[in-house]
Design a protein around this motif. Structure first.
Motif, PDB file in Angstrom:
ATOM      1  N   ILE A  29       0.841  -1.195   0.000  1.00  0.00           N
ATOM      2  CA  ILE A  29       0.000   0.000   0.000  1.00  0.00           C
ATOM      3  C   ILE A  29       0.877   1.246   0.000  1.00  0.00           C
ATOM      4  O   ILE A  29       1.954   1.258   0.595  1.00  0.00           O
ATOM      5  N   GLN A  30       0.414   2.283  -0.695  1.00  0.00           N
ATOM      6  CA  GLN A  30       1.077   3.586  -0.674  1.00  0.00           C
ATOM      7  C   GLN A  30       0.419   4.460   0.382  1.00  0.00           C
ATOM      8  O   GLN A  30      -0.810   4.551   0.444  1.00  0.00           O
ATOM      9  N   ASP A  31       1.237   5.122   1.196  1.00  0.00           N
ATOM     10  CA  ASP A  31       0.705   6.020   2.215  1.00  0.00           C
ATOM     11  C   ASP A  31       1.768   7.048   2.585  1.00  0.00           C
ATOM     12  O   ASP A  31       2.910   6.681   2.875  1.00  0.00           O
ATOM     13  N   ARG A  32       1.380   8.304   2.543  1.00  0.00           N
ATOM     14  CA  ARG A  32       2.259   9.420   2.905  1.00  0.00           C
ATOM     15  C   ARG A  32       3.610   9.355   2.188  1.00  0.00           C
ATOM     16  O   ARG A  32       4.673   9.529   2.781  1.00  0.00           O
ATOM     17  N   GLY A  33       3.535   9.113   0.889  1.00  0.00           N
ATOM     18  CA  GLY A  33       4.731   9.166   0.057  1.00  0.00           C
ATOM     19  C   GLY A  33       5.627   7.945   0.120  1.00  0.00           C
ATOM     20  O   GLY A  33       6.687   7.928  -0.507  1.00  0.00           O
ATOM     21  N   LYS A  34       5.222   6.923   0.850  1.00  0.00           N
ATOM     22  CA  LYS A  34       6.022   5.714   0.963  1.00  0.00           C
ATOM     23  C   LYS A  34       5.209   4.497   0.511  1.00  0.00           C
ATOM     24  O   LYS A  34       3.977   4.502   0.551  1.00  0.00           O
ATOM     25  N   ILE A  35       5.920   3.470   0.106  1.00  0.00           N
ATOM     26  CA  ILE A  35       5.300   2.191  -0.235  1.00  0.00           C
ATOM     27  C   ILE A  35       5.589   1.222   0.905  1.00  0.00           C
ATOM     28  O   ILE A  35       6.751   0.980   1.257  1.00  0.00           O
ATOM     29  N   HIS A  36       4.533   0.707   1.491  1.00  0.00           N
ATOM     30  CA  HIS A  36       4.643  -0.201   2.638  1.00  0.00           C
ATOM     31  C   HIS A  36       4.340  -1.620   2.166  1.00  0.00           C
ATOM     32  O   HIS A  36       3.330  -1.857   1.501  1.00  0.00           O
ATOM     33  N   LEU A  37       5.211  -2.541   2.544  1.00  0.00           N
ATOM     34  CA  LEU A  37       5.089  -3.919   2.091  1.00  0.00           C
ATOM     35  C   LEU A  37       5.087  -4.856   3.300  1.00  0.00           C
ATOM     36  O   LEU A  37       6.026  -4.857   4.099  1.00  0.00           O
TER      37      LEU A  37
END
Length: 342
Positions: A29-37
């Motif tokens: 998921i993308q959130d606040r300019g970062k991609i979280h995996l």
């Protein structure tokens, strides 16, 4: 066919105990300019937990935790938490995964406001014995032969252990539709869909009524050769002007075992129970050595995707041992899908 660029492996196993056997099937998921995996981390003896890393761009790892973020805590998940998917709805992150107790594999939910602290909501699919499922689902007439083949009591079951129908690949749509939460789930061989006002609606009465009208809830069934054995949900649906884009997995049997491919379909935006179109061939299938050889051979298992401009990045487990990403034009994929509308 839609051109697909394989960007290669982005995450491999390490010597850490919790992921020493493999990393696979990530939620993204993308959130606040970062991609979280969030990924399935495989330890010895097939015990799974969920690891976490942050990407600086779609294929570059910036930060990777050395401990899992979601671990087995309860009896129903004592053998592992597996194959996460993630969406954000109404300012709340929903992560769904399969909890496995060594016998039963059932869809489970955890929620978070910050991607850091997760509150487990427990199993959200029905805990229904095989015989009861068949009794209820055949109230409108006989169900398909494959449901009987895939969903029967294991021959080596322990008589003192409750055995439930396996219900996996629970995936929420990333927003409410007509005020309701929609989610996909998978009882082999098909993909089913359900809708609720709130999670609390998922009680025994809901599921009893659901199974009494079971055929109405099947959204996709195997249709083409590459998915003839069974299918299952992959990435969370992606909203487009033409419909909900669904990247799912299709499975066919060969003399060397099952082959898992990434597939694509479109569902109606307003009525997602309705299939608009699907590709009559795999979006991509195991071709590279690292997709063909691993803990389980011949597996491309898509579970997460992000959109950047016109590019769709699809994250997938490769041979149940490593995580890779493939990229393609979303407009070209939609154009191709629309060629196959009825």
């Amino acid at each position: 066919m839609v051109p697909v660029k394989r960007d290669g492996i982005i995450l491999r196993k390490t010597a850490l105990d919790f992921e020493s056997e493999g990393v696979l099937n990530p939620a993204v998921i993308q959130d606040r300019g970062k991609i979280h995996l969030f990924y399935r981390a495989l330890a010895r003896n097939n015990f799974s937990s969920i690891g976490y890393c942050i990407l600086s761009d779609y294929k570059t790892i910036e930060t990777r935790l050395s401990i899992p973020v979601i671990i087995p805590e309860f009896e129903y998940e004592k053998h592992g938490v597996e194959d996460p998917r993630i969406v954000k709805i109404d300012h709340l992150f929903y992560i769904t995964y399969t909890s496995y107790d060594g016998v039963n594999a059932l869809g489970t939910l955890a929620v978070s406001e910050d991607l850091t602290s997760w509150q487990k909501q427990g199993i959200i699919v029905p805990k229904i014995p095989y015989n009861k499922f068949r009794f209820l689902s055949e109230s409108q007439g006989e169900i398909g032969e494959k449901y009987k083949r895939f969903n029967k009591l294991p021959s080596a079951h322990k008589k003192d252990k409750e055995i439930f129908l396996w219900d996996k690949n629970v995936i929420f749509f990333p927003r409410r539709i007509n005020g309701k939460l929609y989610f996909l789930h998978r009882i082999r061989p098909d993909i089913q869909i359900a809708s609720i006002e709130s999670i609390e609606d998922l009680n025994p009465d809901f599921w009893k009524d659901y199974f009494l009208h079971f055929k109405e809830h099947i959204v996709l069934s195997p249709k083409y050769e590459h998915e003839v054995s069974y299918i299952g949900g992959g990435c969370p649906p992606i909203e487009t002007k033409h419909g909900w884009l669904l990247i799912y997995h299709g499975v066919h049997d060969t003399i060397e075992g099952y082959v898992y491919s990434a597939c694509a379909a479109l569902l109606d935006l307003v009525n997602p129970e309705k299939e608009i179109s699907r590709l009559p061939y795999p979006l991509f299938k195991p071709e590279e050595e690292w997709e063909q050889k691993g803990e389980v051979n011949n597996v491309c298992f898509p579970t997460g995707a992000i959109v950047e401009g016109d590019t769709l990045h699809v994250y997938y487990g490769a041979a149940d041992q490593r995580i890779a990403v493939a990229s393609l034009s979303i407009s070209e994929l939609l154009k191709e899908l629309l060629r196959y509308t009825p």
